[in-house]
Motif scaffolding. Structure first.
Motif, PDB file in Angstrom:
ATOM      1  N   GLU A   1       7.591 -11.325 -34.272  1.00  0.00           N
ATOM      2  CA  GLU A   1       6.284 -11.422 -34.923  1.00  0.00           C
ATOM      3  C   GLU A   1       6.155 -12.779 -35.605  1.00  0.00           C
ATOM      4  N   VAL A   2       5.126 -13.533 -35.221  1.00  0.00           N
ATOM      5  CA  VAL A   2       4.866 -14.833 -35.835  1.00  0.00           C
ATOM      6  C   VAL A   2       3.380 -14.920 -36.153  1.00  0.00           C
ATOM      7  N   ASP A   3       2.999 -15.942 -36.887  1.00  0.00           N
ATOM      8  CA  ASP A   3       1.602 -16.132 -37.255  1.00  0.00           C
ATOM      9  C   ASP A   3       0.877 -16.890 -36.152  1.00  0.00           C
ATOM     10  N   PHE A   4      -0.306 -16.386 -35.797  1.00  0.00           N
ATOM     11  CA  PHE A   4      -1.119 -17.056 -34.785  1.00  0.00           C
ATOM     12  C   PHE A   4      -2.588 -16.842 -35.118  1.00  0.00           C
ATOM     13  N   LEU A   5      -3.307 -17.923 -35.297  1.00  0.00           N
ATOM     14  CA  LEU A   5      -4.724 -17.881 -35.656  1.00  0.00           C
ATOM     15  C   LEU A   5      -4.954 -17.033 -36.909  1.00  0.00           C
TER      16      LEU A   5
ATOM     17  N   ALA B   1      11.782 -19.028 -35.773  1.00  0.00           N
ATOM     18  CA  ALA B   1      11.214 -20.302 -36.202  1.00  0.00           C
ATOM     19  C   ALA B   1      10.758 -21.131 -35.010  1.00  0.00           C
ATOM     20  N   PHE B   2      11.509 -21.065 -33.913  1.00  0.00           N
ATOM     21  CA  PHE B   2      11.124 -21.850 -32.745  1.00  0.00           C
ATOM     22  C   PHE B   2       9.906 -21.244 -32.052  1.00  0.00           C
ATOM     23  N   VAL B   3       9.860 -19.914 -31.975  1.00  0.00           N
ATOM     24  CA  VAL B   3       8.673 -19.269 -31.398  1.00  0.00           C
ATOM     25  C   VAL B   3       7.449 -19.576 -32.251  1.00  0.00           C
ATOM     26  N   GLN B   4       7.633 -19.633 -33.569  1.00  0.00           N
ATOM     27  CA  GLN B   4       6.529 -19.999 -34.457  1.00  0.00           C
ATOM     28  C   GLN B   4       6.056 -21.425 -34.170  1.00  0.00           C
ATOM     29  N   ARG B   5       6.982 -22.310 -33.867  1.00  0.00           N
ATOM     30  CA  ARG B   5       6.598 -23.687 -33.525  1.00  0.00           C
ATOM     31  C   ARG B   5       5.744 -23.713 -32.266  1.00  0.00           C
ATOM     32  N   TYR B   6       6.158 -22.952 -31.253  1.00  0.00           N
ATOM     33  CA  TYR B   6       5.365 -22.843 -30.027  1.00  0.00           C
ATOM     34  C   TYR B   6       3.980 -22.276 -30.331  1.00  0.00           C
ATOM     35  N   ALA B   7       3.926 -21.209 -31.128  1.00  0.00           N
ATOM     36  CA  ALA B   7       2.648 -20.587 -31.469  1.00  0.00           C
ATOM     37  C   ALA B   7       1.755 -21.546 -32.238  1.00  0.00           C
TER      38      ALA B   7
END
Length: 318
Positions: A207-211, A269-275
């Motif tokens: 779960e990451v932040d997106f929009l 953290a890396f998936v968040q960077r992609y997002a």
């Protein structure tokens, strides 16, 4: 009822895709584009779930209520990129105004003995990547594609460009077989393209932040890049409207190293960077987002797991 993307049927059918392909190849792109208006209206009226998902997304990205015209523009942009696949796959690139960003950096990382992962999303058109293959005919591009999810579009690919079709890695196969195929492609110095914004049922997510809200993103592409020790590069073909596309390359990591200790936090953290980079481009080109379902539904499909797996290296096939 679950709103997982894998349960949505493919937009359009074989006849509809055959028809627009036939008109496009016979009468040209300009004539075929006239069909996009009734097609847009049809989908706006008949596909209630997609219409609602479009409106919810548009309200999120614009931070204000979305009206019917905005939703129809969104659908029309999607239909335009589907039509353009016909011409992009038949080497008719002269019909388009394609601007490329980040290509020099991409070329600098290419090595004949080591491939790389080009990570895209359901944004714009991935087929615009064809412009790069024409500039570098020595480079092999392997496309990771779920042939069962979009059978009509898969048939279109095979009919229009068998050379690309034979380089498809079928994502509907078991996960370990996909990883092995990618490992072999990397050994050959190929560029493997895959999409990083949707998880198949049973795949791990974080779960990451997106929009501005939490969303679930798959971890498999990032784990694969870490295992294969290859660069991971964001690749988006953004539709500008009319004949225009922007092909964007951004290096996310020259090599993704995930430590044993704190592995899940580093991966998140890396998936968040992609997002975050995906959000940047989506806000700049808001009508390019083609996930027509409730993307912010945090209920994973049955069998999904949020824990980060620790798969074996492809070289350990035995």
């Amino acid at each position: 009822m679950s709103d997982h993307w894998s349960e949505h049927r493919e937009g359009g059918g074989r006849f509809a895709i055959w028809l627009i392909r036939s008109i496009g190849l016979t009468f040209g792109r300009r004539c075929a584009r006239l069909l996009l208006y009734p097609i847009t209206l049809y989908f706006f009226v008949r596909r209630t779930a997609e219409r609602r998902a479009s409106r919810a997304y548009l309200e999120r990205v614009f931070r204000r209520p979305a009206n019917a015209w905005m939703v129809m523009r969104h659908i029309h942009s999607f239909a335009s990129t589907i039509l353009d696949r016909i011409f992009l796959l038949t080497d008719n690139l002269r019909k388009f105004d394609i601007k490329v960003f980040g290509l020099d950096d991409l070329h600098a990382q290419m090595r004949p003995d080591r491939g790389m992962l080009l990570l895209g999303a359901h944004v714009g058109s991935f087929e615009v990547l064809r412009v790069m293959t024409l500039q570098r005919p020595d480079v092999t591009v392997r496309v990771v594609l779920n042939t069962r999810q979009t059978p009509a579009m898969t048939e279109l690919l095979h009919a229009l460009n068998p050379a690309i079709a034979k380089n498809v890695i079928d994502a509907s196969r078991p996960g370990h077989e996909v990883v092995f195929a990618l490992h072999d492609a990397m050994q050959e110095g190929a560029l493997a393209t895959l999409l990083g914004d949707r998880a198949r049922p049973g795949e791990a997510t974080v779960e990451v932040d997106f929009l501005g809200a939490p969303a679930l993103f798959p971890v498999a592409p990032f784990l694969i890049a870490s295992m294969l020790k290859v660069p991971i590069v964001l690749c988006l073909g953004l539709y500008r409207g009319g004949r225009g596309y922007d092909l964007v390359f951004e290096t996310l990591a020259e090599q993704l190293d995930l430590p044993r200790r704190g592995r899940e936090a580093e991966l998140r953290a890396f998936v968040q960077r992609y997002a975050a980079r995906l959000e940047h481009h989506v806000r700049a080109h808001p009508y390019n987002w083609f996930n027509f379902y409730d993307f912010w539904n945090l209920q994973p499909a049955p069998g999904d797991r949020l824990a980060v797996p620790d798969p074996a290296l492809p070289g350990e096939r035995g």
